[in-house]
Enzyme design. Structure first.
Site, PDB file in Angstrom:
ATOM      1  N   THR A 168       0.927  -1.275  -0.036  1.00 51.69           N
ATOM      2  CA  THR A 168      -0.024   0.117   0.000  1.00 51.69           C
ATOM      3  C   THR A 168       0.945   1.451   0.071  1.00 51.69           C
ATOM      4  O   THR A 168       2.063   1.095   0.659  1.00 51.69           O
ATOM      5  CB  THR A 168      -0.966   0.125   1.220  1.00 51.69           C
ATOM      6  OG1 THR A 168      -1.794  -1.040   0.870  1.00 51.69           O
ATOM      7  CG2 THR A 168      -1.393   1.171   1.634  1.00 51.69           C
ATOM      8  N   ARG A 196     -14.546  -6.468  -0.456  1.00 52.53           N
ATOM      9  CA  ARG A 196     -13.687  -6.221   0.913  1.00 52.53           C
ATOM     10  C   ARG A 196     -13.135  -4.918   0.945  1.00 52.53           C
ATOM     11  O   ARG A 196     -12.539  -4.452   0.068  1.00 52.53           O
ATOM     12  CB  ARG A 196     -12.890  -7.307   1.396  1.00 52.53           C
ATOM     13  CG  ARG A 196     -11.947  -7.053   2.554  1.00 52.53           C
ATOM     14  CD  ARG A 196     -10.444  -6.541   2.239  1.00 52.53           C
ATOM     15  NE  ARG A 196      -9.589  -6.186   3.353  1.00 52.53           N
ATOM     16  CZ  ARG A 196      -8.480  -5.843   3.411  1.00 52.53           C
ATOM     17  NH1 ARG A 196      -8.298  -5.028   2.413  1.00 52.53           N
ATOM     18  NH2 ARG A 196      -7.700  -5.663   4.658  1.00 52.53           N
ATOM     19  N   VAL A 197     -13.405  -4.128   1.951  1.00 52.56           N
ATOM     20  CA  VAL A 197     -12.615  -2.965   2.029  1.00 52.56           C
ATOM     21  C   VAL A 197     -11.618  -2.915   3.325  1.00 52.56           C
ATOM     22  O   VAL A 197     -12.110  -3.404   4.358  1.00 52.56           O
ATOM     23  CB  VAL A 197     -13.684  -1.669   2.232  1.00 52.56           C
ATOM     24  CG1 VAL A 197     -12.942  -0.328   2.174  1.00 52.56           C
ATOM     25  CG2 VAL A 197     -14.360  -1.557   1.028  1.00 52.56           C
ATOM     26  N   GLY A 198     -10.482  -2.580   3.010  1.00 48.25           N
ATOM     27  CA  GLY A 198      -9.333  -2.548   4.108  1.00 48.25           C
ATOM     28  C   GLY A 198      -9.538  -0.984   4.858  1.00 48.25           C
ATOM     29  O   GLY A 198     -10.625  -0.093   4.618  1.00 48.25           O
ATOM     30  N   ASP A 199      -8.512  -0.927   5.502  1.00 47.77           N
ATOM     31  CA  ASP A 199      -8.306   0.296   6.379  1.00 47.77           C
ATOM     32  C   ASP A 199      -8.003   1.468   5.727  1.00 47.77           C
ATOM     33  O   ASP A 199      -8.249   2.635   5.888  1.00 47.77           O
ATOM     34  CB  ASP A 199      -7.366   0.114   7.506  1.00 47.77           C
ATOM     35  CG  ASP A 199      -5.991  -0.179   6.711  1.00 47.77           C
ATOM     36  OD1 ASP A 199      -5.756  -1.127   6.009  1.00 47.77           O
ATOM     37  OD2 ASP A 199      -4.708   0.671   7.109  1.00 47.77           O
ATOM     38  N   THR A 219       0.058   1.396   6.538  1.00 42.21           N
ATOM     39  CA  THR A 219      -0.054   0.166   5.735  1.00 42.21           C
ATOM     40  C   THR A 219       0.021  -0.795   6.886  1.00 42.21           C
ATOM     41  O   THR A 219       0.244  -0.755   7.936  1.00 42.21           O
ATOM     42  CB  THR A 219       1.153   0.103   4.842  1.00 42.21           C
ATOM     43  OG1 THR A 219       0.791  -1.069   4.042  1.00 42.21           O
ATOM     44  CG2 THR A 219       2.395   0.195   5.472  1.00 42.21           C
ATOM     45  N   GLY A 220      -0.509  -1.985   6.210  1.00 50.71           N
ATOM     46  CA  GLY A 220      -0.415  -3.117   7.141  1.00 50.71           C
ATOM     47  C   GLY A 220      -1.817  -3.944   7.042  1.00 50.71           C
ATOM     48  O   GLY A 220      -2.624  -3.946   6.059  1.00 50.71           O
ATOM     49  N   GLY A 222      -5.113  -4.870   7.311  1.00 54.75           N
ATOM     50  CA  GLY A 222      -6.151  -3.790   7.563  1.00 54.75           C
ATOM     51  C   GLY A 222      -7.011  -3.859   8.458  1.00 54.75           C
ATOM     52  O   GLY A 222      -7.410  -3.083   9.084  1.00 54.75           O
TER      53      GLY A 222
HETATM   54  N1  ASP Z   1      -3.917  -2.017   4.827  1.00 54.73           N
HETATM   55  C1  ASP Z   1      -4.003  -2.745   3.280  1.00 54.73           C
HETATM   56  C2  ASP Z   1      -5.463  -3.260   3.219  1.00 54.73           C
HETATM   57  O1  ASP Z   1      -5.603  -4.111   4.447  1.00 54.73           O
HETATM   58  C3  ASP Z   1      -3.061  -3.576   2.794  1.00 54.73           C
HETATM   59  C4  ASP Z   1      -1.600  -3.048   2.930  1.00 54.73           C
HETATM   60  O2  ASP Z   1      -1.234  -2.045   3.482  1.00 54.73           O
HETATM   61  O3  ASP Z   1      -0.927  -3.528   2.199  1.00 54.73           O
HETATM   62  O4  ASP Z   1      -5.984  -3.443   2.512  1.00 54.73           O
END
Ligand code: ASP
Length: 301
Positions: A168, A196-199, A219-220, A222
């Site tokens: 990300t 699916r929606v992440g953070d 990032t990370g 989510g």
């Molecule tokens: N945070 C992002 C998500 O969960 C993924 C990522 O940061 O690589 O969609």
């Protein structure tokens, strides 16, 4: 990220810094700089944003992005878009032209098109490297090697059944007027369920900016970041007096202690102090100030 991807990440970040900081030097706003920096990384296939993003279970690119202006809290977000090359530009259109904050799916694409953006075919965003990565992830899943959506062990297992790289992209900026902004853009997690929606694009989770506290991008993994509303948690620490450096460290420690989450954070205060932290094995980052540019890939393990 694997060893052989480090140089590509550093180059991508150097290009993003040059684009964003170049605008700031010419008097542009922090929002302009963040948008430009993020767009450069979306265009770079190295990262999990724009073309080259991770693929959903059904082999499509589905992207989320958020852009926030700390001067006035104006915000634009899009999620689950499939036909937009630069979701951060679509987020900018929402920020500038809508009384709303957030659009999803075909509604987001329609809004972008109505405001002059050309839509693309989803297959233009799909690259062979990601088709191969998805194929391996799904083969691992069928073989019972486990989930590849960032819930695996940090060091992974042979065949890729553990934590895959997470790319990300995000940027924070402070302009000459003293305003801060933040942006985050992602293709989400590998092999995610469609819809699916992440953070990343959720306000206060993977992104937030307020001149009264700080600008942040995360990032990370989510889901834990969302449950803790971690972006807002971190900027609130700065508002309460913590340095951005300390707040960044505390946020990542909190993510792990509370939910066993893994991720990375960049955090910038309106006074120009900044912090970054991560508990992933590596994170690529860059910073540019009038004193020059610094780039790095930091390691934890
Ligand atoms: N945070 C992002 C998500 O969960 C993924 C990522 O940061 O690589 O969609």
């Amino acid at each position: 990220m694997p060893d052989d991807a480090i140089v590509a990440h550093e180059n991508g970040i150097a290009n993003a810094l040059a684009a964003g900081y170049g605008l700031l030097e010419r008097g542009a706003s922090a929002v302009d700089a963040v948008e430009a920096a993020v767009a450069v990384m979306e265009d770079d296939e190295t990262f999990d944003a724009g073309r080259g993003s991770f693929l959903t279970q059904d082999g499509r690119v589905q992207m989320d992005a958020l852009l926030m202006n700390g001067e006035n809290l104006r915000t634009g977000g899009v999620a689950c878009v499939e036909r937009i090359r630069n979701p951060i530009h679509a987020a900018r259109l929402v920020l500038d032209h809508s009384p709303h904050v957030y659009f999803v799916g075909t509604g987001a694409e329609r809004f972008a098109r109505q405001h002059g953006m050309a839509l693309c075919d989803n297959m233009e965003l799909v690259i062979p490297r990601e088709q191969e990565r998805l194929y391996r992830a799904q083969a691992d899943e069928r073989a019972g090697l486990g989930d590849t959506t960032f819930s695996g062990p940090l060091d992974g297992v042979a065949g890729g059944g553990g934590m895959d790289s997470h790319d990300t992209v995000g940027a924070v900026a402070l302009d000459a007027q003293g305003n801060i902004a933040a942006g985050t853009s992602t293709g989400g997690t590998l092999n995610k369920a469609p819809g699916r929606v992440g953070d990343s694009s959720l306000i206060g989770c993977g992104c937030y900016a307020d001149n009264l506290s700080a600008a942040v991008s995360l990032t990370g993994w989510g889901e834990p970041i969302m449950k803790l509303v971690l972006g807002k948690w971190a900027v609130d620490r700065v508002a309460a007096g913590a340095s951005p450096e300390a707040a960044a460290q505390e946020a990542i420690a909190y993510l792990f202690d509370r939910l066993g989450g893994h991720g990375g954070i960049i955090l910038l205060g309106p006074d120009g102090r900044f912090g970054l932290a991560h508990n992933t094995p590596r994170m690529a980052w860059g910073v540019q100030t009038p004193a020059g540019a610094q780039l790095g890939v930091t390691r934890n393990l």
